[in-house]
Each structure stands twice: as structure tokens, then as C-alpha cells.
Design a protein around this motif. Structure first.
Motif, PDB file in Angstrom:
ATOM      1  N   ALA A   1       9.389 -10.312 -24.953  1.00 32.79           N
ATOM      2  CA  ALA A   1       9.955 -10.942 -26.147  1.00 32.79           C
ATOM      3  C   ALA A   1       9.303 -12.298 -26.404  1.00 32.79           C
ATOM      4  CB  ALA A   1      11.454 -11.103 -26.002  1.00 32.79           C
TER       5      ALA A   1
ATOM      6  N   ARG B   1      10.329  -6.241 -27.979  1.00 36.28           N
ATOM      7  CA  ARG B   1      11.777  -6.473 -27.903  1.00 36.28           C
ATOM      8  C   ARG B   1      12.575  -5.536 -28.802  1.00 36.28           C
ATOM      9  NH1 ARG B   1      15.865  -6.425 -26.153  1.00 36.28           N
ATOM     10  NH2 ARG B   1      17.379  -8.055 -25.734  1.00 36.28           N
TER      11      ARG B   1
ATOM     12  N   ASP C   1       4.872  -7.973 -28.427  1.00 38.37           N
ATOM     13  CA  ASP C   1       6.326  -8.086 -28.366  1.00 38.37           C
ATOM     14  C   ASP C   1       6.958  -6.712 -28.565  1.00 38.37           C
ATOM     15  OD1 ASP C   1       9.028  -8.695 -28.689  1.00 38.37           O
ATOM     16  OD2 ASP C   1       8.615 -10.574 -29.731  1.00 38.37           O
TER      17      ASP C   1
ATOM     18  N   ARG D   1      12.468  -7.249 -22.689  1.00 44.41           N
ATOM     19  CA  ARG D   1      12.940  -8.635 -22.610  1.00 44.41           C
ATOM     20  C   ARG D   1      11.831  -9.563 -22.133  1.00 44.41           C
ATOM     21  NH1 ARG D   1      17.120  -6.045 -19.953  1.00 44.41           N
ATOM     22  NH2 ARG D   1      16.652  -7.070 -17.975  1.00 44.41           N
TER      23      ARG D   1
END
Length: 703
Positions: free
Chosen positions: A510, A517, A515, A507
């Protein structure tokens, strides 16, 4: 019913080779995974012997504390050890401010630990004083890649792509010894006719397999790269369409490299003009070419610019983003990639966000549930933080986790002295390292096979190390200790469960460049790892980067003109040779683990310095003799070995040992202006035969 072996990963280098551990027979049996993509059934000597560390008799199994600075370490309860840490940290901050407590991490920590350590520093301690030993490893490559490509991922393509390149330029890397299982991809390419060009002052096992071996003066790789680009331009071998469509800044580079004619580059580097021209033509005329760099090119006072020069060459040839082509830097440490993505660096937040970016700060503060105003600004880089100990504004108490800085830092005698000036030092490790021996509190930590957590290998593939055995009684995981200490310091939101921490990391990352996520433990298991960036669970991951554009504001790659400087220190009458350092096949990093494995220690049990026979004869040394290496920072004693494949003006020494054989006593801490990387790979050294009487006196005999 027979127990099912646990699929996990080797604890050492950035390949993160797939292995299986079977503890059903009382002892732990280790075998390689035949189908894991980076090793495909291969392991090096370190990997094969990794399980020996799990039951090692020197393993730390209880906290150790020191009642007074001059007292020996003694066993203690966890409560006593942690209460001492809390009291020392609080006292330092009350008396000297929040930045008086520092945190120093390691590139071998899991992503979860690296993330949680960065969060602990900034939330529980609210200090800006955190960095890690990756600053001594990948920082120059990262700085150059971020500057040109807008992102830093060591290999922006799968390792297996190497086998499909027709020409490889390998600069400052010796994968035959440092990443042996990876050589199957290099050899596969050569078997089908690929040509390799190796740039290294030594004729390494990698260089012996090459079509062309270029041996520059240490510290002159930048001039060589500019010289190669000069030939490419002069002979009309540029990819003009690629330059026009996908890059900016080329004209400034064209002007800069006009001065790097091959004959001038020969005078700077010592590489013959004909070889420079031949290498440039081989690279430029290949249907598919790759340029790979590593620490030999990067660990310099201008290492960022050297990597930049190699990137300039790759862009001019139109390599990045094309199938089975590109530019890459070879990560060394086990989690050297992930360790620098999620908050251990003094200037970064999770997801490769910049700590001084208001939007990044706001996002991470929301995930952490803290007031934005409480988030510290960037602090000092690794060497600068260590060097400032004992000065106004410097740290007074420090937590070192999974790093042996009194062996791995440059100019280690000074660093050891600085560590001695701390009011309080706590070290978390599995063994009593040279740094732990100086600590006020030592915390025993779980090993790689005793806990689960993710690592990000050299390809940007996020993999899962799974727990296979229980830790000894009295040993706790770093995540558990971080959560406990945070609670004692009054901070909330610190889990000791690795999967919960990874979900929070995802998170926090993100929307960032790194990234995570869309990555989860379940998905990693199903897919043998997931390549970042991966912004959603439905996203396939990014195995190959830059295929369409670059993550820069203008979506183009950026050229930057760079010039060859003089090394930070040149040979002279008193120190007439170049010293360069590196790794060995059977040792790893500071040797805290590998020096304790009998089979590895038997094969490489002491530091050995390589000298050309001509140099050895001039100083009256033969193979097996003891020699003294001396620089402006100190001296060490090593055993000599003559090697005809090294430059006559250069000596090579491994950095895996402490004490009297610690070569980093000699290295120079001049820092790269962009990456703050110290200049490990070149300094001026004197070499002399060590007589028996010399070994009986002086500091080198007493350690």
C-alpha cells in the motif's frame, strides 16, 4: 451432478493463459478458456500438455537428504529434513554472520511465495543475501523503465492494444515461438494493414511475418535505436509538443545521437542504411505506433542503456501514454512481473519499494511487526551472490526455491563449482533438477494446480491460479514450509494460507508504486484479474498507464543520453563468431518441466545449434552433424542445423538443457552496471565439427 471444471491458468509463460481443469474422470482434462483476455481460447504446445506434469512418474513426493557430501540422496521425513535445514542455517550464521545464509528465488513463484520468501529472508534469517532468477531476465528493462518512467510495468497497456497499432517495432523478441497465443493480436493488426518491423539477428517465425526485418550484429541494438532517432530528428519527425510538455533531458539526447548517422550505424550494426531510414519513417509517420523490446535487446552488459535508447525513441515520437501507442517490454517468466515487485530482489521491499529508502523500511517494518533496526540493508545481486560463494563474506548455506541455477546462470561450470563449495544447500522443486541433484536437502513442493495463489502477467494484470487437484501425499506447499521453518527459527507472523498472505502483501504494498491494496481474491475472480496499481477497493485498476503524467518526482518522463559500447567480448582469430542464445517453441526455461513431457521432448529432445549455410560449409558441417562450440569459458556439443535466415557471422543455441548441451557453460558473466544483468546474448565462439573420437574423450563425453 457433473463436477464443474476449475478455472485457472497455465503454469508457463507470462501470458498466464486462462485454462480449465476437470479432474472428475480420474485423469485431468485441460481445455483453454475461450474468454480469458490474453489467450481467447488459444494455447501453445506447452500449455496443452501442462497437465501431464501433475502425475509424472519422476515427481518428487518425499524429502531427500544426504548424510555426507559424498553420499547419495535418500528419503527422509519432513521433520528430519527441516531440522537439518534449521541446524545448518543456525550454524552458518553463528560462525560467519547473518549474511552467511542466502536465498535464491524464481520468477515462477506466485506473488504470495515471492513475498513470503523475501519476508523469510529478512525476518526469520535477517539476512541481506536474497535475489532471484529474474535478475537474469527482466532486470535491465526494469532499470531503464524506472529511470525514465519512474516505474516498471512490462506492458503499461493491455496486450489486446497491440492489435490496434499501425506500426510495431519489435526488438529482440520472437513471440511467435515464445508467446504463441499472443500472436493472434499481432496477426489481427497485420490483417487490417499494420506493418511490423522486427529487429533480430535471426529470421525467426516472427520476422517472417514482418514488413521489414533488420538483422544487426548481436549487441548493437543500441546503435540502431540511436540511428533511428537520428533520422527522426534530421527529418523533422519529432513530436515537439509532447517533448516540451511531458519530458525532460531531450537536448542531451539530441546531441548524443548526432553522431549516429545511418551510414555510420550501418558500419556498426550491419543493417543497410536504406532500411534504417525506412524503419524510422514507418515508425514516425504512423498514426499509432508501439515499440516492444525483450531479452534479445536486454540481456547484455549494457542492456539497460539499450532499453533506454529505445525509450528515448518512443518519447521523441510522443508514444507513451497515448491510446494504442507506447513503449513496452515483454516479460518472459510466468510471474516475471509480480516476482520482481514484492521482495525477492536484493534491493527491494514489497510494492516496488527500495530497501534503502527510510520511509519504505519503516512502512514494511510496521506491517511485519519488527524493529526497524532488524531489517537488513540491500545485499548482492544474483550472480554476485553466487560468485562470492567460498570467499570472505560470501554465503555458506543457501536455499534455492523454484530455480535451476546450474543451467540458467551464465558461466555455469563456475557456478556449479561455487555451489559445490557451499557448506549446505537446500533446493525446493517438483522434480530433481540439475541444481537439486547437488543439494544436501531436497524439498518436494506442490505444483501449480495443487495450490492457489496469484500471478501478475505481462500486462500487470493480477490473476488467480486456483487449486484444482490435491498434491500427492507427502508433498507440502512452499508457503507451508516457509511458515514451519520460520517458526522453528523463532519467527512469528508467517501464514501458510495463500489468501491471508496475499492480504498481508496488499497491506505491505500500500502506497508503493506497485500498489495492490485494492486487490483481493474475490475481486480478481469477479473481474478476470485486476491491473495494478490499484490503491483501493473502489479504484478501477490501471489498465493503461501514463495517460496524464509519469510517477517521477517532476511528473515527467526522462530522456537519458546513451552511447553504443563495444560488446563485452568481440570475435577474434581464435573465437571468430558471435554466439547468441534464446528459447524454443516446445521448451521452457531450464527445461526441468518441459524436458519431462514426452510430446515436447519428441519434438525438441536435444539442443540444436543454428548456423548459416556459409558458416557451416566453412567448418565442414552439415545439418545433423555434431559440432563443438567453444568459448573462453568452456565447450559444449550440439547437433547442427543450417538456417539461411541467420547472420553468417552468428550462431544461435537454445538454453533449455543441462550437462554437455548446456549453452550457459559458454556465456559470459559480465554484468550491466545498472541492472547487474549478465551478458547472455553475445560472446565470441569457435565452431568445429565434432569427430567421433572427440566425443569419446574429454569432459563433454562424461556428462
Amino acid at each position: 451432478m457433473a463436477a464443474v471444471p476449475t478455472k485457472t491458468h497455465c503454469p508457463y509463460c507470462s501470458l498466464q493463459c486462462g485454462i480449465e481443469l476437470d479432474a472428475s474422470g480420474g485423469s485431468v482434462a485441460l481445455t483453454p478458456q475461450d474468454d480469458f483476455p490474453t489467450n481467447r481460447g488459444g494455447l501453445c504446445a506447452k500449455g496443452w500438455t501442462a497437465a501431464e506434469l501433475l502425475g509424472h512418474p519422476e515427481r518428487l513426493t518425499t524429502p531427500l537428504v544426504r548424510d555426507r557430501r559424498e553420499s547419495p540422496l535418500r528419503s527422509a521425513t519432513w521433520n528430519e529434513a527441516l531440522e537439518r535445514i534449521v541446524a545448518a542455517f543456525q550454524l552458518a550464521q553463528q560462525q560467519h554472520g547473518r549474511d552467511a545464509v542466502g536465498c535464491f528465488g524464481g520468477g515462477g513463484l506466485t506473488n504470495e511465495k515471492a513475498y513470503q520468501f523475501g519476508k523469510f529472508a529478512r525476518v526469520a534469517l535477517r539476512t541481506s543475501a536474497i535475489d532471484y532468477n529474474g535478475r537474469f531476465c527482466m532486470s535491465s528493462a526494469a532499470a531503464a523503465s524506472n529511470r525514465s518512467f519512474g516505474i516498471d510495468r512490462g506492458l503499461p497497456f493491455p496486450l489486446a492494444d497491440v492489435a490496434h497499432a499501425d506500426v510495431l517495432l519489435i526488438v529482440g523478441s520472437n513471440p511467435a515461438e515464445t508467446l504463441p497465443p499472443a500472436m493472434q493480436f499481432f496477426d489481427e493488426g497485420r490483417a487490417r494493414g499494420a506493418k511490423h518491423i522486427v529487429v533480430d539477428p535471426r529470421r525467426t517465425p516472427t520476422a517472417t511475418r514482418a514488413e521489414l526485418h533488420l538483422q544487426p550484429v548481436p549487441g548493437t541494438d543500441l546503435a540502431l535505436a540511436n540511428g533511428l532517432l537520428n533520422v527522426v530528428i534530421r527529418e523533422g519527425l519529432l513530436d515537439g509538443d509532447y517533448i516540451a510538455d511531458r519530458t525532460t533531458g531531450f537536448e542531451a539526447v539530441r546531441r548524443a545521437v548526432r553522431l549516429y548517422w545511418p551510414d555510420r550505424v550501418e558500419r556498426i550494426t550491419g543493417v543497410p542504411e536504406n532500411d534504417i531510414v525506412a524503419a524510422a519513417r514507418m515508425l514516425a509517420k504512423a498514426d499509432r505506433a508501439m515499440i516492444l523490446s525483450a531479452r534479445g535487446a536486454e540481456q547484455h552488459s549494457r542492456g539497460t542503456d539499450t532499453v533506454q535508447a529505445l525509450i528515448n525513441l518512443a518519447l521523441a515520437l510522443g508514444l507513451p501514454g497515448r491510446e494504442y501507442q507506447g513503449f513496452a517490454t515483454i516479460t518472459g517468466q510466468g510471474n516475471g512481473q509480480g516476482g520482481r515487485e514484492h521482495g525477492q530482489k536484493c534491493d527491494q521491499l514489497p510494492g516496488y519499494r527500495k530497501l534503502d529508502d527510510p520511509a519504505a523500511r519503516a512502512h514494511v517494518a510496521r506491517v511485519w511487526g519488527i524493529d526497524l533496526a532488524d531489517l537488513p540493508m540491500p545485499g548482492r545481486s544474483a550472480y554476485e551472490m553466487l560468485d562470492a560463494i567460498g570467499t570472505p563474506g560470501g554465503v555458506r548455506a543457501m536455499w534455492v526455491m523454484a530455480s535451476n541455477i546450474v543451467v540458467s546462470a551464465p558461466n555455469t561450470r563456475r557456478i556449479a563449482q561455487k555451489i559445490g563449495q557451499l557448506d549446505f544447500l537446500v533446493v525446493s522443486d517438483t522434480f530433481l533438477s540439475e541444481t537439486a541433484e547437488l543439494a544436501d536437502v531436497v524439498l518436494p513442493t506442490a505444483q501449480w494446480a495443487e495450490e492457489s495463489g496469484t500471478m501478475t502477467n505481462l500486462e500487470g494484470r493480477v490473476i488467480l491460479r486456483r487449486k484444482a487437484v490435491d498434491a500427492p501425499g507427502g508433498v507440502r506447499s512452499d508457503l507451508d514450509v516457509l511458515a514451519d521453518l520460520a517458526k522453528r527459527l523463532g519467527a512469528q507472523g508467517f501464514s501458510s494460507d495463500s489468501e491471508e498472505v496475499f492480504d498481508e502483501l496488499s497491506r505491505a504494498s500500500a502506497g508503493g508504486k506497485a500498489d495492490y491494496r485494492g486487490i483481493s481474491y474475490a475481486r480478481i475472480t469477479k473481474e478476470q484479474g485486476v491491473f495494478w496499481p490499484c490503491p483501493s477497493p473502489s479504484y478501477p485498476g490501471t489498465a493503461r498507464m501514463f495517460t496524464e503524467d509519469f510517477p517521477t518526482p517532476d511528473r515527467r518522463a526522462h530522456f537519458h543520453a546513451v552511447d553504443q559500447p563495444a560488446p563485452a567480448e568481440l570475435p577474434d582469430d581464435e573465437f571468430p563468431y558471435y554466439l547468441t542464445t534464446g528459447r524454443l517453441l516446445r521448451q521452457y526455461q531450464s527445461g526441468t518441466q518441459t524436458r519431462r513431457v514426452a510430446q515436447l521432448a519428441k519434438a525438441a529432445g536435444e539442443p540444436v545449434v543454428e548456423l548459416h549455410p556459409t558458416l557451416a560449409q566453412s567448418v565442414g558441417v552439415r545439418t545433423g552433424d555434431k559440432v563443438v562450440l567453444r568459448t573462453r569459458r568452456g565447450e559444449v556439443v550440439m547437433t547442427a542445423r543450417t538456417e539461411s535466415g541467420i547472420r553468417p557471422d552468428t550462431v544461435f543455441a537454445p538454453f533449455h538443457w543441462g550437462g554437455a548441451g548446456s549453452v550457459n557453460r559458454l556465456t559470459i558473466p559480465t554484468l550491466d552496471p545498472h541492472s547487474r544483468m549478465p551478458s547472455f546474448k553475445v560472446c565470441a565462439v569457435a565452431v568445429a565439427r565434432a569427430d567421433t573420437t572427440d566425443l569419446m574423450k574429454g569432459e563433454v563425453a562424461h556428462e
